[in-house]
Design an enzyme around this catalytic site. Sequence first.
Site, short mmCIF file in Angstrom:
data_model
loop_
_atom_site.label_atom_id
_atom_site.label_comp_id
_atom_site.label_asym_id
_atom_site.label_seq_id
_atom_site.Cartn_x
_atom_site.Cartn_y
_atom_site.Cartn_z
N GLU A 1 33.09 49.91 67.41
CA GLU A 1 32.88 50.29 66.01
C GLU A 1 33.85 51.42 65.67
OE1 GLU A 1 28.93 50.47 64.43
OE2 GLU A 1 29.64 51.39 62.57
N ASP B 1 36.83 54.90 54.76
CA ASP B 1 37.07 55.78 53.60
C ASP B 1 37.98 55.08 52.59
OD1 ASP B 1 35.55 57.95 54.55
OD2 ASP B 1 37.18 58.54 55.88
N LYS C 1 42.30 57.26 44.98
CA LYS C 1 43.44 57.71 44.16
C LYS C 1 44.71 57.02 44.64
CE LYS C 1 41.78 62.27 42.98
NZ LYS C 1 41.74 63.63 43.44
N ASP D 1 32.75 48.80 49.53
CA ASP D 1 32.26 48.67 48.15
C ASP D 1 33.38 49.04 47.18
OD1 ASP D 1 32.39 51.34 48.79
OD2 ASP D 1 30.46 51.87 47.93
#
Length: 218
Positions: free
Chosen positions: A50, A124, A128, A160
Site C-alpha cells: 500500500e 494527494d 492547483k 475523488d
Amino acid sequence: MLPFYGRRLSRKTKRFNSFDLENFDFFFNEINFSDIKKKLIKSCQNVNLEIGFGRGENLIFQSQNTKKDIFLAIDPFISGGLKLKKKIEILKISNIFFSNATFSQFLEIVGDINFKKIFILFPDPWPKKKHKKRRLINEEFVKNLDKITLKYSEILIATDDEDYSNQILKSFSEQNFFKLLSMTSDNQIFEDYKIYPTKYFRKAKRENRRINLFIYQK
Ligand SMILES: C[S@@+](CC[C@H](N)C(=O)[O-])C[C@H]1O[C@@H](n2cnc3c(N)ncnc32)[C@H](O)[C@@H]1O
C-alpha cells in the site's frame, strides 16, 4: 527523484521520538530492509503493497482479511505510522511491515520483490495547476509499477479528483503495461471490492464528491 511535499507530522503529534518507530519489529528502513526481504523470499507468501497508507485503516483491514499474505506499506506521514504501530501492537498483527519512505526511496531498496496487489487510496490530488507535477501517479510511476509487478498483479487506485482521474487514465493507457479491468464510481464500490472506507473516502462521501476506483491488471 520526486521530493515529498506533504506533511510529515500532524499538529496533534506533540512528542515524537524516532526510536518509537525505528526499534519496532515491523518498521523498516534502508538499513534493516534486506533482512525483511530475505524472510519474504524464504516464506513464498504473496506480498502486497500500500502506497500512502495514511492512518493504516485499509492496511489493517486487508491484513486481517488475508492473513496468509504479507503487506508492505509506505507513507512519509509519521503521525500515521505511529497510529499504525499502536494498532499492530493492540491487534497483535504479524503480517505488516511499514516504513516512512516515499515511493521513490522505496524503489531504491525494493530489489526484486514483486507485488500481487498494490493499493493507492486517495493519493494527494494537488489540484492547483502549478502543483500537478507533485502528483504521485504519472507515466514514470506506471513504468516503475511495471518493474515491481508480475503477470496478473493488480493495481487498485481510488480518487475523488476528476482531473487526477483523467491523469491516471492517460498515464496507464500511454504505457500499455496494465489493462483497465474495471473503472467504477458506484457508491458501493469499496464494499464490493473489499476495500476499507478510509478517512478520505468518508470525507469525499460527506462532501458529496464522486469517488472513482480504477483496477488495473498486468
Ligand atoms: C490524502 S492521503 C490518503 C491517506 C489514506 N490512503 C486514506 O485513504 O485515508 C495521501 C497519503 O499519501 C501519502 N504520500 C504522499 N506522497 C507519497 C509518496 N511519494 N510515497 C508514499 N506516500 C505518499 C501522504 O503522506 C498521505 O498520507
